[in-house]
Design an enzyme around this catalytic site. Structure first.
Site, PDB file in Angstrom:
ATOM      1  N   HIS A 262      25.761  30.852  39.377  1.00  0.00           N
ATOM      2  CA  HIS A 262      25.803  32.371  40.357  1.00  0.00           C
ATOM      3  C   HIS A 262      26.082  33.204  38.850  1.00  0.00           C
ATOM      4  O   HIS A 262      24.771  34.600  39.366  1.00  0.00           O
ATOM      5  CB  HIS A 262      27.441  31.825  40.825  1.00  0.00           C
ATOM      6  CG  HIS A 262      27.976  33.644  41.120  1.00  0.00           C
ATOM      7  ND1 HIS A 262      27.555  34.032  42.240  1.00  0.00           N
ATOM      8  CD2 HIS A 262      27.490  35.251  40.840  1.00  0.00           C
ATOM      9  CE1 HIS A 262      27.866  35.463  42.607  1.00  0.00           C
ATOM     10  NE2 HIS A 262      28.334  36.047  41.440  1.00  0.00           N
ATOM     11  N   GLU A 263      25.818  33.626  38.157  1.00  0.00           N
ATOM     12  CA  GLU A 263      25.818  34.384  36.805  1.00  0.00           C
ATOM     13  C   GLU A 263      23.939  34.476  36.445  1.00  0.00           C
ATOM     14  O   GLU A 263      24.254  35.044  36.270  1.00  0.00           O
ATOM     15  CB  GLU A 263      26.761  33.980  35.988  1.00  0.00           C
ATOM     16  CG  GLU A 263      27.975  33.531  36.591  1.00  0.00           C
ATOM     17  CD  GLU A 263      28.914  36.041  36.980  1.00  0.00           C
ATOM     18  OE1 GLU A 263      27.724  37.224  36.565  1.00  0.00           O
ATOM     19  OE2 GLU A 263      29.235  35.784  37.436  1.00  0.00           O
ATOM     20  N   HIS A 266      22.098  36.685  38.772  1.00  0.00           N
ATOM     21  CA  HIS A 266      22.633  38.550  37.741  1.00  0.00           C
ATOM     22  C   HIS A 266      21.460  38.022  36.974  1.00  0.00           C
ATOM     23  O   HIS A 266      20.416  39.023  36.682  1.00  0.00           O
ATOM     24  CB  HIS A 266      23.846  38.132  37.775  1.00  0.00           C
ATOM     25  CG  HIS A 266      24.653  38.485  39.057  1.00  0.00           C
ATOM     26  ND1 HIS A 266      24.659  38.870  39.891  1.00  0.00           N
ATOM     27  CD2 HIS A 266      25.836  37.880  39.040  1.00  0.00           C
ATOM     28  CE1 HIS A 266      25.727  39.572  41.014  1.00  0.00           C
ATOM     29  NE2 HIS A 266      25.734  38.989  40.419  1.00  0.00           N
ATOM     30  N   GLU A 292      23.869  41.177  44.106  1.00  0.00           N
ATOM     31  CA  GLU A 292      24.675  40.093  44.504  1.00  0.00           C
ATOM     32  C   GLU A 292      23.806  39.303  45.614  1.00  0.00           C
ATOM     33  O   GLU A 292      24.235  37.596  45.811  1.00  0.00           O
ATOM     34  CB  GLU A 292      26.011  40.539  45.179  1.00  0.00           C
ATOM     35  CG  GLU A 292      26.448  39.790  45.860  1.00  0.00           C
ATOM     36  CD  GLU A 292      27.824  38.627  44.507  1.00  0.00           C
ATOM     37  OE1 GLU A 292      27.723  39.957  43.388  1.00  0.00           O
ATOM     38  OE2 GLU A 292      27.952  38.233  43.982  1.00  0.00           O
TER      39      GLU A 292
HETATM   40 ZN    ZN Z   1      27.747  38.216  41.413  1.00  0.00          ZN
END
Ligand code: ZN
Length: 496
Positions: A262-263, A266, A292
């Site tokens: 997830h990171e 980003h 997101e």
């Molecule tokens: Zn996030």
């Protein structure tokens, strides 16, 4: 133009201060010892005050207001920057100074109050703080005089150009399509739980695997690092310095893996932004929702796909030969996509997650329409949980008190989480017209996906609004049916 050059040099100086504060912020969350906090707060207070003065000085006001008057003569991107600056300035200067300071103090205190209340299931110990936070925000939006409905002002802070009208349409679709579908999945009687989920996984080995993941996703480690923290996050000052964290739980190996992916989503976004925006207000990702969309694309669409684990389960097994000895790709794929009606948003699966967000959106919207008050929240919360997920929290700690956001004054932020997943699905179907996504994932060529995002989204920083970006990439307006389709296809296959 002379005035614009003055503006640029003021922005650059401000960025230098912010840069230093950011680096210290990273240090606070990853390295600093507990006892460092007091002195650091004292020192940072001085820097923060300087920064505040820069943002509100007469000289700065003159420059921004002067540019704003001639906005029609500016180039498009300069005009976009000036509008941003003007809006931010209005937000500070239109609030009476004593209220601004009082609100800052309230937020500081509320964090501790909330932590304590959540730990002790003590709603009464927190609700007065929350009521004050809501009141302040209701007043602030009046001071701005933006000619927008109060909650729309807050929503626009996190997702430029998005109003209740847009979000209502989005959540109406989710309510109509997903609530019955989730019920169908939960009632199917099928369980995807596997024993290996609950086993113990050495955290050093988990870290080795997360390091491997950085290579899999072609994360540029010469311009980024991975560390550890309790709550995973991504941090950056500019594209050449992007850092993220994950967390290692011995009894839940999925936590470190999916937080890391997830990171990385980003972080990849931030790394691939063009350096030309560095000294402007158009640096960084364009909105919370678009950010997101990237993290959730990487986490859910890539990381929770079968194709991904067809290639990488072998590596995970080499780190955990005992625990994963007899686990097939199919069995692993099922385990990481297990659906459950659960109380806690951050632990929710991909399918039920947006319903947790819808509940929060509806509550915030009613609060700012003054249809409900803070006192009503626990009851409304529990009723909506029952309606959407068929479960009722046993206490407020696993209900209305669970999230940090409101105690930090983050109102209007939640809906971007669901929107991000929906954007991701719309990007996915567009990308699928041009790339064989599954095949690229299987062949360990995620760099091609990174490149697609760089060309279409990342490089632009925030020079385009989320709506402009979405339309430029997909050739269409926002359409939540892509998200519904993605979820229904995937989870029908798994469950029905
Ligand atoms: Zn996030």
């Amino acid at each position: 133009m002379e005035l614009y050059e003055q503006f640029q040099s003021m922005i650059k100086k401000r960025k230098a201060y912010q840069y230093v504060l950011n680096v210290v912020g990273w240090d606070s969350n990853t390295e600093a010892p507990d006892e460092a906090f007091k002195r650091r707060a004292e020192m940072l207070g001085i820097i923060n005050q300087e920064l505040f003065q820069m943002q509100t000085s007469e000289a700065y006001k003159d420059v921004v207001n002067g540019l704003y008057k001639q906005i029609d003569d500016l180039e498009d991107l300069q005009a976009r920057e000036v509008k941003k600056a003007k809006k931010a300035l209005d937000k500070i200067v239109k609030i009476p100074e004593d209220e601004f300071i009082e609100y800052g103090k309230l937020i500081q205190l509320s964090q501790k109050k909330w932590e304590h209340a959540k730990e002790n299931n003590d709603w009464d110990g927190f609700k007065d703080n929350l009521a004050k936070i809501v009141d302040f925000n209701r007043r602030f939006v009046d001071y701005y005089e933006f000619d927008m409905l109060p909650y729309d002002v807050l929503l626009d802070d996190y997702e430029e150009g998005w109003t209740m009208k847009d979000f209502d349409e989005f959540f109406d679709v989710l309510r109509a399509e997903l609530v019955p579908f989730v019920k169908e999945v939960l009632d199917s009687g099928k369980s995807l739980h596997k024993d290996f989920i609950d086993m113990s996984y050495d955290t050093d080995k988990q870290k080795e695997f997360c390091t491997y993941l950085m290579d899999v996703f072609s994360f540029d480690q010469s311009r980024g690092v991975m560390k550890e923290s309790v709550h995973p996050f991504t941090w950056n000052t500019h594209p050449s310095d992007v850092r993220f964290t994950t967390r290692y739980l011995e009894n839940y190996v999925f936590s470190s893996i999916f937080a890391a992916i997830h990171e990385i989503g980003h972080a990849t976004y931030e790394q691939q932004i063009d350096e030309t925006w560095n000294d402007t207000l158009l640096n960084g990702g364009t909105s919370m929702g678009i950010h997101e969309s990237q993290s959730r694309f990487y986490e859910n669409i890539i990381g929770r796909s079968k194709a991904f684990w067809e290639t990488h389960l072998t590596s995970l097994k080499s780190h955990f030969p005992e625990q994963l000895k007899d686990v097939s790709v199919q069995s692993f794929y099922e385990a990481i996509n297990k659906v459950e009606a659960s109380y806690i948003r951050v632990e929710a699966d991909e399918l039920t997650y947006p319903l947790h967000i819808m509940l929060r959106y509806e509550i915030e919207k009613q609060l700012f329409a003054r249809e409900i008050e803070v006192d009503d929240l626990p009851e409304i919360w529990n009723k909506k949980m029952e309606e959407y997920l068929g479960i009722t929290p046993k206490d407020d700690s696993e209900g209305v008190l669970q999230d940090v956001h409101w105690s930090a004054g983050l109102l209007g932020y939640f809906p971007t989480y669901a929107l991000g997943s929906a954007y991701a699905a719309q990007f996915y179907y567009k990308m699928a017209e041009e790339l064989d996504i599954d095949e690229l994932i299987k062949q360990d060529k995620i760099d091609v996906i990174n490149q697609w995002f760089k060309e279409k989204i990342h490089q632009y920083g925030s020079s385009k609004s989320p709506k402009e970006l979405l339309e430029a990439v997909t050739g269409e307006e926002f359409n939540p049916m892509y998200y519904v389709r993605f979820l229904k296809e995937k989870y029908s296959d798994l469950y029905l």
